[in-house]
Design a protein around this motif. Sequence first.
Motif, short mmCIF file in Angstrom:
data_model
loop_
_atom_site.label_atom_id
_atom_site.label_comp_id
_atom_site.label_asym_id
_atom_site.label_seq_id
_atom_site.Cartn_x
_atom_site.Cartn_y
_atom_site.Cartn_z
N GLN A 1 -26.53 7.12 -41.43
CA GLN A 1 -26.71 6.13 -40.39
C GLN A 1 -25.91 6.49 -39.32
N ASN B 1 -26.48 8.98 -36.99
CA ASN B 1 -27.61 9.94 -36.27
C ASN B 1 -27.11 9.64 -34.78
N HIS B 2 -26.93 8.30 -34.61
CA HIS B 2 -26.63 8.00 -33.01
C HIS B 2 -25.38 8.01 -32.46
N ARG B 3 -24.16 8.46 -33.30
CA ARG B 3 -23.04 8.30 -33.08
C ARG B 3 -22.74 9.84 -32.47
N ASP B 4 -21.90 9.76 -31.29
CA ASP B 4 -21.40 10.70 -30.72
C ASP B 4 -19.89 10.91 -30.36
N HIS C 1 -28.01 16.38 -37.52
CA HIS C 1 -28.82 15.19 -37.28
C HIS C 1 -27.61 14.27 -36.60
N SER C 2 -26.59 14.69 -36.29
CA SER C 2 -25.68 13.80 -35.37
C SER C 2 -25.05 14.71 -34.25
N GLU C 3 -24.30 14.19 -33.40
CA GLU C 3 -23.30 14.60 -32.53
C GLU C 3 -21.77 14.37 -32.77
#
Length: 252
Positions: free
Chosen positions: A110, A112-115, A133-135
Motif C-alpha cells: 500500500q 507505492n505512492h509514498r515518497d 515499487h516505492s520512493e
Amino acid sequence: MIPAERQRTILTLLGNQEVISISELTHQLDVSHMTIRRDIAKLESDGRVMSVSGGVQLTETIHTELSHDVKINQHRNEKAEIGMYAAQLIKPNMTVYLDAGTTTLEIAHQLNHRDDLLVITNDFAIACYLMNHSECDIYHTGGKVDKSNQSCVGQKAAHLLREMNIDLAFVSTSSWNQRGISTPSEDKVLVKKAIITSAQQCYLVSDSSKYGKVATFHAVDIDSFDKVITDSDFPASCIDDLSERGIEVATV
C-alpha cells in the motif's frame, strides 16, 4: 472447590473434548457464569486456554513456523484488508518498521505512492518490493538469515533496531494470546524485544487464525502493544478483554 481446583478440572475436561460451553462448565462445576468467566480469564492470561464464541478451548501449541512461501497463500483476503487499514495509519514523514511477515508485506503493497517515509524492515521480500515499487527510504536490518522466513533475526538485527528512533512499528506473529506473542525461534525474540524498545507506538498485525496459539519462546507481553489490527472473525469476548487492558482493537 477452590479456584485452582476448578481450573485444573476445566483443563481436564478440555483434554476430553475440543470446546466446552460456559453453560456446560457452570453445570458441571455447580458455580455461576461469573465464577467460570474468572477462571477462564486466569487460564487465558496464563496461556492455557482461549475463549471462543460461547465457550473455551485449549491453546494450540506450535513448534515450527510455516515457510514464507506457504504463509503467503493463507488468509490472503484478511491480510490484504489488514494491510490497507494499517497503511492508512502511517502519517507523513514517519519512520516506520515493518516486521517480517506476509501480513506486513501487504502493508508494504500500500506504500507505492509514498515518497515521504523511512521504512525499516528485517524482511527481504518487503525490502525488495519497496525497492522496486516505492520512493521510500529503506533500511534493512541485516543479521542472521532465516531462509525459510526470508528475513534476518538474532542479535545483529536487534542491534540496528535499538539504534533507531522509530515512530510506528507494525509487528507480526504466528502465535499470540492474551499473554502476548510467542515464537518457536529464540533468535526472533531478540528482534521483537528490540522493536518494542525502539518504537514510540507498536501495533500488532495478525489475522485471527493466529490467535490462541502459543510457541516455545514468549517474546513480548500483549500490554506492550498500543493497538491490535486483526480481522472480523476475532472473538468479541477477547476484544472486550483487551480493551479493559487499554489496548485498542481494530477488526477489518
